[in-house]
Design a protein around this motif. Structure first.
Motif, PDB file in Angstrom:
ATOM      1  N   THR A  51       9.520  18.736   2.525  1.00 28.97           N
ATOM      2  CA  THR A  51       9.706  17.478   1.797  1.00 28.97           C
ATOM      3  C   THR A  51       8.336  16.909   1.475  1.00 28.97           C
ATOM      4  N   SER A  52       8.047  16.743   0.198  1.00 32.90           N
ATOM      5  CA  SER A  52       6.716  16.304  -0.233  1.00 32.90           C
ATOM      6  C   SER A  52       6.797  14.994  -1.003  1.00 32.90           C
ATOM      7  N   THR A  53       5.840  14.130  -0.734  1.00 29.46           N
ATOM      8  CA  THR A  53       5.722  12.854  -1.438  1.00 29.46           C
ATOM      9  C   THR A  53       4.274  12.673  -1.881  1.00 29.46           C
ATOM     10  N   VAL A  54       4.094  12.263  -3.120  1.00 30.27           N
ATOM     11  CA  VAL A  54       2.767  11.936  -3.634  1.00 30.27           C
ATOM     12  C   VAL A  54       2.793  10.517  -4.173  1.00 30.27           C
ATOM     13  N   MET A  55       1.821   9.714  -3.747  1.00 31.33           N
ATOM     14  CA  MET A  55       1.662   8.349  -4.248  1.00 31.33           C
ATOM     15  C   MET A  55       0.331   8.254  -4.980  1.00 31.33           C
ATOM     16  N   LEU A  56       0.387   7.789  -6.215  1.00 30.56           N
ATOM     17  CA  LEU A  56      -0.787   7.742  -7.088  1.00 30.56           C
ATOM     18  C   LEU A  56      -1.015   6.316  -7.568  1.00 30.56           C
ATOM     19  N   SER A  57      -2.260   5.892  -7.522  1.00 33.84           N
ATOM     20  CA  SER A  57      -2.640   4.575  -8.039  1.00 33.84           C
ATOM     21  C   SER A  57      -4.031   4.686  -8.642  1.00 33.84           C
ATOM     22  N   MET A  58      -4.183   4.239  -9.899  1.00 35.30           N
ATOM     23  CA  MET A  58      -5.490   4.340 -10.555  1.00 35.30           C
ATOM     24  C   MET A  58      -5.691   3.180 -11.524  1.00 35.30           C
ATOM     25  N   THR A  59      -6.941   2.714 -11.595  1.00 36.69           N
ATOM     26  CA  THR A  59      -7.314   1.596 -12.454  1.00 36.69           C
ATOM     27  C   THR A  59      -8.631   1.904 -13.142  1.00 36.69           C
ATOM     28  N   LYS A  63      -5.590  12.420   1.764  1.00 41.68           N
ATOM     29  CA  LYS A  63      -5.910  11.128   1.135  1.00 41.68           C
ATOM     30  C   LYS A  63      -7.213  11.290   0.367  1.00 41.68           C
ATOM     31  N   LYS A  64      -7.165  10.956  -0.933  1.00 42.47           N
ATOM     32  CA  LYS A  64      -8.362  11.053  -1.767  1.00 42.47           C
ATOM     33  C   LYS A  64      -8.618   9.715  -2.435  1.00 42.47           C
ATOM     34  N   ASP A  65      -9.796   9.163  -2.180  1.00 43.34           N
ATOM     35  CA  ASP A  65     -10.237   7.939  -2.821  1.00 43.34           C
ATOM     36  C   ASP A  65     -11.103   8.331  -4.007  1.00 43.34           C
ATOM     37  N   GLY A  66     -10.550   8.183  -5.207  1.00 43.64           N
ATOM     38  CA  GLY A  66     -11.259   8.612  -6.407  1.00 43.64           C
ATOM     39  C   GLY A  66     -12.009   7.509  -7.120  1.00 43.64           C
ATOM     40  N   SER A  67     -12.216   6.370  -6.467  1.00 43.90           N
ATOM     41  CA  SER A  67     -12.912   5.251  -7.107  1.00 43.90           C
ATOM     42  C   SER A  67     -14.419   5.501  -7.162  1.00 43.90           C
ATOM     43  N   GLN A 127      12.027   6.344   6.468  1.00 44.90           N
ATOM     44  CA  GLN A 127      12.306   6.819   5.119  1.00 44.90           C
ATOM     45  C   GLN A 127      11.338   6.307   4.058  1.00 44.90           C
ATOM     46  N   VAL A 128      10.649   5.213   4.338  1.00 43.00           N
ATOM     47  CA  VAL A 128       9.725   4.642   3.355  1.00 43.00           C
ATOM     48  C   VAL A 128       8.323   5.183   3.611  1.00 43.00           C
ATOM     49  N   ASP A 129       7.755   5.849   2.629  1.00 43.60           N
ATOM     50  CA  ASP A 129       6.386   6.358   2.729  1.00 43.60           C
ATOM     51  C   ASP A 129       5.418   5.269   2.284  1.00 43.60           C
ATOM     52  N   GLN A 130       4.431   5.003   3.138  1.00 41.42           N
ATOM     53  CA  GLN A 130       3.436   3.978   2.841  1.00 41.42           C
ATOM     54  C   GLN A 130       2.099   4.638   2.517  1.00 41.42           C
ATOM     55  N   PRO A 131       1.245   3.969   1.736  1.00 42.27           N
ATOM     56  CA  PRO A 131      -0.099   4.499   1.493  1.00 42.27           C
ATOM     57  C   PRO A 131      -0.808   4.787   2.810  1.00 42.27           C
ATOM     58  N   LEU A 132      -1.480   5.912   2.879  1.00 47.40           N
ATOM     59  CA  LEU A 132      -2.064   6.381   4.123  1.00 47.40           C
ATOM     60  C   LEU A 132      -3.301   5.574   4.505  1.00 47.40           C
ATOM     61  N   GLN A 133      -3.442   5.352   5.808  1.00 39.18           N
ATOM     62  CA  GLN A 133      -4.603   4.661   6.354  1.00 39.18           C
ATOM     63  C   GLN A 133      -5.461   5.649   7.134  1.00 39.18           C
ATOM     64  N   VAL A 134      -6.724   5.302   7.326  1.00 39.02           N
ATOM     65  CA  VAL A 134      -7.688   6.207   7.960  1.00 39.02           C
ATOM     66  C   VAL A 134      -8.367   5.531   9.141  1.00 39.02           C
ATOM     67  N   GLU A 140     -10.760   2.074  -9.601  1.00 39.12           N
ATOM     68  CA  GLU A 140     -10.041   2.303  -8.352  1.00 39.12           C
ATOM     69  C   GLU A 140      -9.136   3.517  -8.546  1.00 39.12           C
ATOM     70  N   GLY A 141      -8.986   4.314  -7.502  1.00 38.95           N
ATOM     71  CA  GLY A 141      -8.114   5.477  -7.594  1.00 38.95           C
ATOM     72  C   GLY A 141      -7.730   5.992  -6.220  1.00 38.95           C
ATOM     73  N   GLN A 142      -6.441   6.144  -5.979  1.00 39.10           N
ATOM     74  CA  GLN A 142      -5.954   6.636  -4.689  1.00 39.10           C
ATOM     75  C   GLN A 142      -4.899   7.720  -4.906  1.00 39.10           C
ATOM     76  N   TRP A 143      -5.032   8.787  -4.174  1.00 40.41           N
ATOM     77  CA  TRP A 143      -4.031   9.867  -4.169  1.00 40.41           C
ATOM     78  C   TRP A 143      -3.644  10.107  -2.722  1.00 40.41           C
ATOM     79  N   ASP A 144      -2.392   9.883  -2.372  1.00 40.42           N
ATOM     80  CA  ASP A 144      -1.879  10.111  -1.022  1.00 40.42           C
ATOM     81  C   ASP A 144      -0.782  11.163  -1.090  1.00 40.42           C
ATOM     82  N   ALA A 145      -0.964  12.264  -0.398  1.00 36.66           N
ATOM     83  CA  ALA A 145       0.015  13.347  -0.383  1.00 36.66           C
ATOM     84  C   ALA A 145       0.529  13.546   1.035  1.00 36.66           C
ATOM     85  N   ILE A 146       1.858  13.590   1.180  1.00 40.19           N
ATOM     86  CA  ILE A 146       2.507  13.771   2.476  1.00 40.19           C
ATOM     87  C   ILE A 146       3.456  14.961   2.374  1.00 40.19           C
TER      88      ILE A 146
END
Length: 258
Positions: A172-180, A132-136, A38-45, A148-154
């Motif tokens: 069921t869609s989840t988006v995790m966003l992180s930007m600095t 997964k998009k690394d926008g940094s 149930q817990v969505d984690q930031p995607l790894q590659v 820094e910038g991360q967009w993870d869509a599931i």
């Protein structure tokens, strides 16, 4: 207990999700399967050495400690008896990966995408679309605005069995966003969060499953982007302008004299 744990994870910074989940698994080992599902984690590659392409790791392509690549259909590290989709679903998976790569380039200007498809217990199938998009500046950011910038869509779509030329689709869609940001103009600023939405549709299969799933994902992503813009960026802009109004606005609005 689970409700409190899920509430905590929804408020957790995406960067700290893995650490927080590990702590919860130690505190609640009896709920480990529920937490992991149930817990969505930031995607790894990971890179598929057989074809030189990167693919995304998630719970849906994992078997033991190995992950199946959608490009070569092999597990990395190698696994003798892994779970594989049927030949028919594998053909659909290959086509979905090619089409979704075009979608990713048009909407995200790069990034990494992966699609995984497998059978379910209801004579239908489940498909997982990942981006997964690394926008940094050091990643795939083409404009250089973000430190820094991360967009993870599931996107997980459960497709029911066909009945009279139609099928039920549950997305069921989840988006995790992180930007600095960290520059002279804007200073140091950090914004992060996640959002989850669900959509159900009953559609004709005459246009093929892939077209139906693609349209649903496109519509859902548009709604998620609008929600993120209104909730995170809109509210943040409102608070910043209220507490620290621009110089032009500050000159127009004067505080009443006491």
């Amino acid at each position: 207990m689970m409700e409190a744990a899920m509430g905590l994870m929804r408020r957790m910074h995406p960067k700290h999700t893995e650490t927080a989940l590990s702590a919860l698994l130690s505190l609640m080992p009896e709920h480990s399967s529920d937490l992991l599902s149930q817990v969505d984690q930031p995607l790894q590659v990971l890179c598929d050495v057989d074809c030189g392409k990167e693919f995304i790791l998630c719970e849906y392509n994992r078997d033991a400690d190995s992950y199946r690549s959608p490009w070569s259909n092999k597990y990395h590290p190698s696994l003798d008896e892994g779970i594989f989709p049927s030949s028919e679903l594998r053909k659909l998976e290959i086509e979905a990966n090619d089409v979704f790569a075009v979608y990713r380039d048009q909407y995200y200007e790069g990034g990494i995408s992966s699609v995984y498809i497998w059978e379910d217990d209801n004579e239908g199938f489940v498909a997982c679309f990942l981006i997964k998009k690394d926008g940094s500046k050091t990643g795939q950011g083409r404009r250089g605005f973000l430190q820094e910038g991360q967009w993870d869509a599931i996107h997980v779509i459960q497709v029911g069995p066909e009945e009279e030329g139609t099928a039920n689709y549950c997305l069921t869609s989840t988006v995790m966003l992180s930007m600095t940001t960290d520059n002279q103009a804007s200073g140091t600023f950090n914004l992060s969060g996640s959002i989850r939405r669900q959509m159900n549709m009953h559609l004709s299969v005459a246009d093929t499953h892939l077209c139906n799933m693609g349209r649903m994902i496109e519509e859902m992503e548009s709604k998620l982007r609008n929600s993120l813009d209104q909730v995170y960026f809109g509210k943040t802009r409102e608070m910043v302008c209220t507490l620290r109004p621009p110089a032009e606005l500050a000159q127009q609005v004067r505080l009443p004299e006491s």
